[in-house]
Design an enzyme around this catalytic site. Structure first.
Site: not given
Ligand code: UN1
Length: 496
Positions: A175, A228, A233, A250, A284, A386
């Site tokens: 999804k 997310g 999560g 994650e 992230c 965040e």
């Molecule tokens: C993310 O932001 O969820 O390391 C992944 C990085 C990318 C992946 C980020 N290769 O910034």
């Protein structure tokens, strides 16, 4: 005409039972309708899980190197379609074209890695404590996995999950995020064309509340992989805990870059600019705090502000643009609300940006100025929560120990970085920073796909995507004993 996308179930593109669709618009130009997508129901999810369940036994029994061979073709088709899908990705979620090409490349690299990994999938072989007995470990697939993916890496993250999941012999229902379903649909096309058998991959679009919810509670799903927010999560962890499904999470980050007095400042400035404002801060792994030693604070901030003010913001399809829009109006509002919190509640010093961009083409989309707050205290909300946008907080410290303490002082622990020329300081930081990833003299973003990726504390639940560790997420370990002595041998009792 915008493309009318369908679900992909059992090898066929099908409409939702709901008869309803939703729209997806370009965040840089909301007049540009990217496509319409199925607003799916629980019944659609059930059909997809059913198809995945049916396809499982034969796929499980296909030798892993044979499964993995498909990944060579996947990588090949992805290379051919790299630019076309990158264009679509920029239209779909806004990040600049150089970055969406990078997103595609990350998916290609992940396919290359998967192609090789099918011939490895190593288990350990160890000596038995008894004569004429063998002892070893193999990795077995688990069944049907539900993959729930975010919008910030619309191809790369789906590949991080899908490729190891299917290479190891599972079947999947994915999804995608409602902001980026088009790119994931293209990925399904590619996998189908490359020869993934019908039912091994299934794609259902719709809301988290309906499609996501059904996936996490479905009795025939053996595992959920989610990227997310920490808030969602935790809910997924709770729901999957009730039925003891495997669950890989994650989640959020509040990543920091430490800059020591002895750092190469040019390098640290380049790193901060890219780490904080690449992908409009919507990673992230984005740098959202600079923790700076007091000796270089003034010079660093003055220079950083100069560079940030010079960043070209706009539609990411224009090759000269350096920062695109936020993904949506809601995300823009979140950024605006945090800027307000920074000014009014935290009373930090706004040194650059702070406003929504308006006028001309900016009025067509969700643009915000790259923003920096200085004189931020570690416990302020803008330094703790965040934001997922182009907002950077600068915190000044006196020593390395204080820098590390500040860095560790949030609930998250995904990525981190330290700029220093002192190997002793770097080694101390590597050991003491609580994060899944630490860079020395590099920004907090830019993880390579063949290395473990994930974080500590509220950033996840201990799993690592990427690299060989992803292959552990999607498999069960089986310990095998073969006794060829022809008699009963009792461990812990015989031969002692
Ligand atoms: C993310 O932001 O969820 O390391 C992944 C990085 C990318 C992946 C980020 N290769 O910034």
């Amino acid at each position: 005409m915008p493309e009318a996308f369908k679900n992909f179930i059992g090898g066929k593109w099908v409409k939702s039972k709901s008869g309803k669709t939703f729209e997806n618009r370009n965040p840089a130009d909301t007049g540009d309708l990217v496509g319409t997508f199925q607003l799916s129901t629980e019944e659609d999810v059930d059909a997809a899980v059913q198809a995945a369940k049916k396809a499982y036994p034969d796929w499980r029994d296909t030798p892993a190197p044979e499964r993995a061979e498909i990944m060579y073709r996947v990588a090949h088709i992805m290379r051919d379609r790299k630019d076309e899908i990158a264009q679509l990705m920029t239209r779909e979620m806004g990040k600049v074209i150089a970055e969406t090409r990078g997103d595609m490349q990350e998916g290609i690299d992940t396919a290359d890695f998967a192609a090789g990994e099918g011939r490895r999938m190593h288990g350990q072989t160890v000596p038995s404590e008894l004569r004429n007995k063998a002892a070893y470990v193999i990795h077995r697939p688990m069944g049907v996995w539900g993959l729930i993916t975010p919008w910030n890496f619309p191809v790369a993250i789906p590949t991080w999950k899908t490729y190891p999941a299917i290479t190891t012999g599972n079947t999947i229902v994915i999804k995608p995020a409602t902001y980026t379903p088009a790119c994931t649909a293209k990925l399904m096309e590619i996998l189908d064309e490359a020869g993934v058998p019908k039912g091994v991959i299934n794609y259902v679009t719709g809301s988290g509340g309906v499609v996501g919810e059904r996936l996490i509670n479905h009795p025939d799903i053996r595992g959920i992989s989610f990227t997310g927010s920490s808030e969602v999560g935790k809910r997924i962890g709770e729901a999957t805990g009730k039925t003891l499904k495997r669950c890989s999470l994650e989640l959020g980050g509040k990543n920091a870059q430490i800059v020591m007095d002895d750092a190469n400042l040019e390098l640290a400035l380049d790193g901060a600019l890219w780490g904080a404002f690449g992908t409009t801060g919507q990673r992230c792994t984005a740098t959202s705090r600079i923790i700076i030693q007091d000796g270089v604070h003034d010079e660093f901030v003055t220079e950083l502000v100069k560079r940030v003010k010079a960043l070209k913001v706009g539609n990411g399809l224009d090759e000269s643009v350096q920062m695109g829009p936020l993904v949506s109006e809601a995300q823009l509002k979140t950024v605006e609300s945090y800027v307000k919190i920074g000014q009014l509640e935290d009373k930090a010093k706004l040194v650059c940006g702070g406003k929504r961009l308006v006028g001309g083409d900016f009025d067509k989309g969700w643009f915000h100025e790259p923003t920096i707050f200085d004189e931020v205290k570690p416990d302020m909300r803008i330094a703790q929560e965040e934001i997922f946008g182009p907002v950077l907080s600068v915190i000044t410290v006196k020593t390395l120990d204080e820098a590390i303490e500040v860095l560790n002082g949030t609930v998250y622990g995904l990525s981190s970085s330290i700029y220093t020329q002192d190997v002793n300081a770097a080694m101390r930081a590597i050991e003491r920073i609580e994060a899944g990833i630490t860079y020395v003299n590099g920004p907090t973003i830019g993880a390579e796909c063949h290395m473990p990726f994930g974080g500590v504390k509220e950033t996840g639940n201990g799993h690592r995507e990427g690299g060989w560790t992803a292959y552990e997420i999607f498999t069960e370990m089986k310990t095998v004993y073969i006794d060829y002595s022809g008699k009963l041998q009792r461990a812990q009792i015989d031969n002692k």
